[in-house]
Design an enzyme around this catalytic site. Structure first.
Site, PDB file in Angstrom:
ATOM      1  N   ASP A  67      10.913 -10.284  -5.771  1.00  0.00           N
ATOM      2  CA  ASP A  67      11.775  -8.879  -5.516  1.00  0.00           C
ATOM      3  C   ASP A  67      12.451  -8.980  -4.096  1.00  0.00           C
ATOM      4  O   ASP A  67      12.142  -9.763  -3.334  1.00  0.00           O
ATOM      5  CB  ASP A  67      10.661  -7.668  -5.723  1.00  0.00           C
ATOM      6  CG  ASP A  67       9.277  -8.199  -5.244  1.00  0.00           C
ATOM      7  OD1 ASP A  67       9.257  -9.079  -4.205  1.00  0.00           O
ATOM      8  OD2 ASP A  67       8.300  -7.548  -5.706  1.00  0.00           O
ATOM      9  N   ASN A 135      -2.002   0.255  -6.657  1.00  0.00           N
ATOM     10  CA  ASN A 135      -1.902   0.962  -7.971  1.00  0.00           C
ATOM     11  C   ASN A 135      -1.906   0.160  -9.152  1.00  0.00           C
ATOM     12  O   ASN A 135      -1.279   0.449 -10.383  1.00  0.00           O
ATOM     13  CB  ASN A 135      -0.488   1.853  -7.970  1.00  0.00           C
ATOM     14  CG  ASN A 135       0.685   1.239  -7.530  1.00  0.00           C
ATOM     15  OD1 ASN A 135       0.786  -0.151  -7.616  1.00  0.00           O
ATOM     16  ND2 ASN A 135       1.925   2.075  -7.259  1.00  0.00           N
ATOM     17  N   HIS A 137       0.618  -2.650  -9.322  1.00  0.00           N
ATOM     18  CA  HIS A 137       1.780  -3.222  -9.562  1.00  0.00           C
ATOM     19  C   HIS A 137       1.624  -4.645  -9.412  1.00  0.00           C
ATOM     20  O   HIS A 137       0.927  -5.130  -8.495  1.00  0.00           O
ATOM     21  CB  HIS A 137       2.885  -2.468  -8.922  1.00  0.00           C
ATOM     22  CG  HIS A 137       3.145  -2.637  -7.143  1.00  0.00           C
ATOM     23  ND1 HIS A 137       3.363  -1.856  -6.404  1.00  0.00           N
ATOM     24  CD2 HIS A 137       2.608  -3.693  -6.849  1.00  0.00           C
ATOM     25  CE1 HIS A 137       3.148  -2.218  -5.204  1.00  0.00           C
ATOM     26  NE2 HIS A 137       2.963  -3.620  -5.241  1.00  0.00           N
ATOM     27  N   GLU A 142       6.191  -0.779 -11.095  1.00  0.00           N
ATOM     28  CA  GLU A 142       5.271   0.265 -10.639  1.00  0.00           C
ATOM     29  C   GLU A 142       4.646   0.784 -12.065  1.00  0.00           C
ATOM     30  O   GLU A 142       4.861   0.480 -13.053  1.00  0.00           O
ATOM     31  CB  GLU A 142       6.136   1.300 -10.301  1.00  0.00           C
ATOM     32  CG  GLU A 142       6.719   0.935  -8.774  1.00  0.00           C
ATOM     33  CD  GLU A 142       5.756   0.830  -7.509  1.00  0.00           C
ATOM     34  OE1 GLU A 142       4.552   0.501  -7.808  1.00  0.00           O
ATOM     35  OE2 GLU A 142       6.160   1.008  -6.586  1.00  0.00           O
TER      36      GLU A 142
HETATM   37  C1  F6R Z   1       5.785  -8.832  -3.069  1.00  0.00           C
HETATM   38  C2  F6R Z   1       5.257  -7.850  -4.178  1.00  0.00           C
HETATM   39  C3  F6R Z   1       3.989  -6.916  -4.258  1.00  0.00           C
HETATM   40  C4  F6R Z   1       2.974  -7.376  -3.434  1.00  0.00           C
HETATM   41  C5  F6R Z   1       1.748  -6.185  -3.561  1.00  0.00           C
HETATM   42  C6  F6R Z   1       0.793  -6.642  -2.814  1.00  0.00           C
HETATM   43  O1  F6R Z   1       6.697  -9.561  -3.328  1.00  0.00           O
HETATM   44  O2  F6R Z   1       5.936  -8.133  -5.197  1.00  0.00           O
HETATM   45  O3  F6R Z   1       3.837  -6.723  -5.392  1.00  0.00           O
HETATM   46  O4  F6R Z   1       2.512  -8.419  -3.907  1.00  0.00           O
HETATM   47  O5  F6R Z   1       2.393  -5.169  -3.290  1.00  0.00           O
HETATM   48  O6  F6R Z   1       1.309  -6.406  -1.239  1.00  0.00           O
HETATM   49  P1  F6R Z   1       0.237  -7.026  -0.120  1.00  0.00           P
HETATM   50  O7  F6R Z   1      -0.010  -8.476  -0.254  1.00  0.00           O
HETATM   51  O8  F6R Z   1       0.963  -6.942   1.153  1.00  0.00           O
HETATM   52  O9  F6R Z   1      -1.054  -6.266  -0.243  1.00  0.00           O
END
Ligand code: F6R
Length: 240
Positions: A67, A135, A137, A142
């Site tokens: 992303d 959450n 995702h 989301e």
């Molecule tokens: C990042 C991504 C997100 C993160 C998720 C966890 O490229 O796609 O899904 O993997 O938000 O983020 P952290 O590792 O910062 O807790």
């Protein structure tokens, strides 16, 4: 789903890098799907170390990131493009032409999104690395995102923006939109490695592994993939 429970973040990062190093030794031309966020930083540090010790090379590796924010230029320090260069690409021998992140130029967005989907159909990741949001995702899919989606532009939830506030000075600076690989794209990967650490992820991890498969908890779709490794620290595993 294979679930590995480690003591702490350091062990999680070691276990994950063992898996990636083994893959790259077997297949030096591997296609990697990569994630940003706090979770994979330790893994990337270990991969840089393995590269410096001549255990692996990235010269024939291709990467596709999950992303990218919309509304931030690639040159912004918190764009995922900058993040990946800072934490991995600038320290290894991957070729810039083999590095792919969703393009975030609003003028060509529709075409770029389509091109990313097509590129990922031709270059199916051998391994997709994932974190998980509190959450549930994965990528920026989301809660409520369709399981049938390829790359798309998404409005970020306030929860996700607050979670990412730690990288910015003020909530108004946290982008409200992003481009993300869709669930269908992620599920096409040959193998998936999801890492999660900390108590804040425990509920999402429990629902991902033990809950019903539902679009309200996007990561639950991984129950339907036949080659998933989940690496957790004790806190993230505390509700299993
Ligand atoms: C990042 C991504 C997100 C993160 C998720 C966890 O490229 O796609 O899904 O993997 O938000 O983020 P952290 O590792 O910062 O807790």
């Amino acid at each position: 789903m294979q679930v590995i429970i480690c003591k702490d973040y350091e062990e999680v990062s070691q276990e994950a890098s063992r898996l990636v190093v083994n893959l790259l030794r077997k297949n030096p031309r591997a296609i990697l799907g990569l994630a940003t966020g706090s979770t994979p930083i330790g893994l990337y540090q270990n991969l840089i170390r393995a590269y410096n010790n001549n255990e692996i090379s990235f010269k024939d590796v291709k990467s596709f990131n999950l992303d990218e924010y919309l509304g931030l230029p690639r040159t912004h320090a918190e764009s995922f493009y900058s993040f990946m260069h800072r934490h991995l690409f600038d320290h290894i021998d991957i070729k810039e032409e083999n590095v792919h992140l969703p393009n975030n130029d609003e003028d060509t967005l529709k075409k770029d999104i389509n091109d990313y989907t097509e590129a990922l159909k031709k270059n199916v990741p051998d391994l997709q690395i994932l974190g998980i949001g509190a959450n549930g995702h994965i990528g920026f899919n989301e809660p409520g995102s369709s399981f049938d989606s390829e790359t798309f532009a998404v409005d970020l939830t306030l929860k996700t923006r607050i979670d990412n506030l730690r990288f910015f000075n003020h909530i108004d600076e946290v982008p409200t939109r992003a481009v993300t690989m869709g669930i269908k794209t992620i599920m096409r990967s040959r193998q998936i490695l999801l890492m999660a650490t900390g108590e804040g992820k425990a509920e999402a991890v429990m629902k991902m592994i033990k809950g019903s498969v539902t679009e309200t908890l996007p990561a639950s779709i991984l129950q339907k993939h036949n080659n998933v490794v989940v690496i957790l620290d004790e806190l993230a595993a505390s509700r299993l």
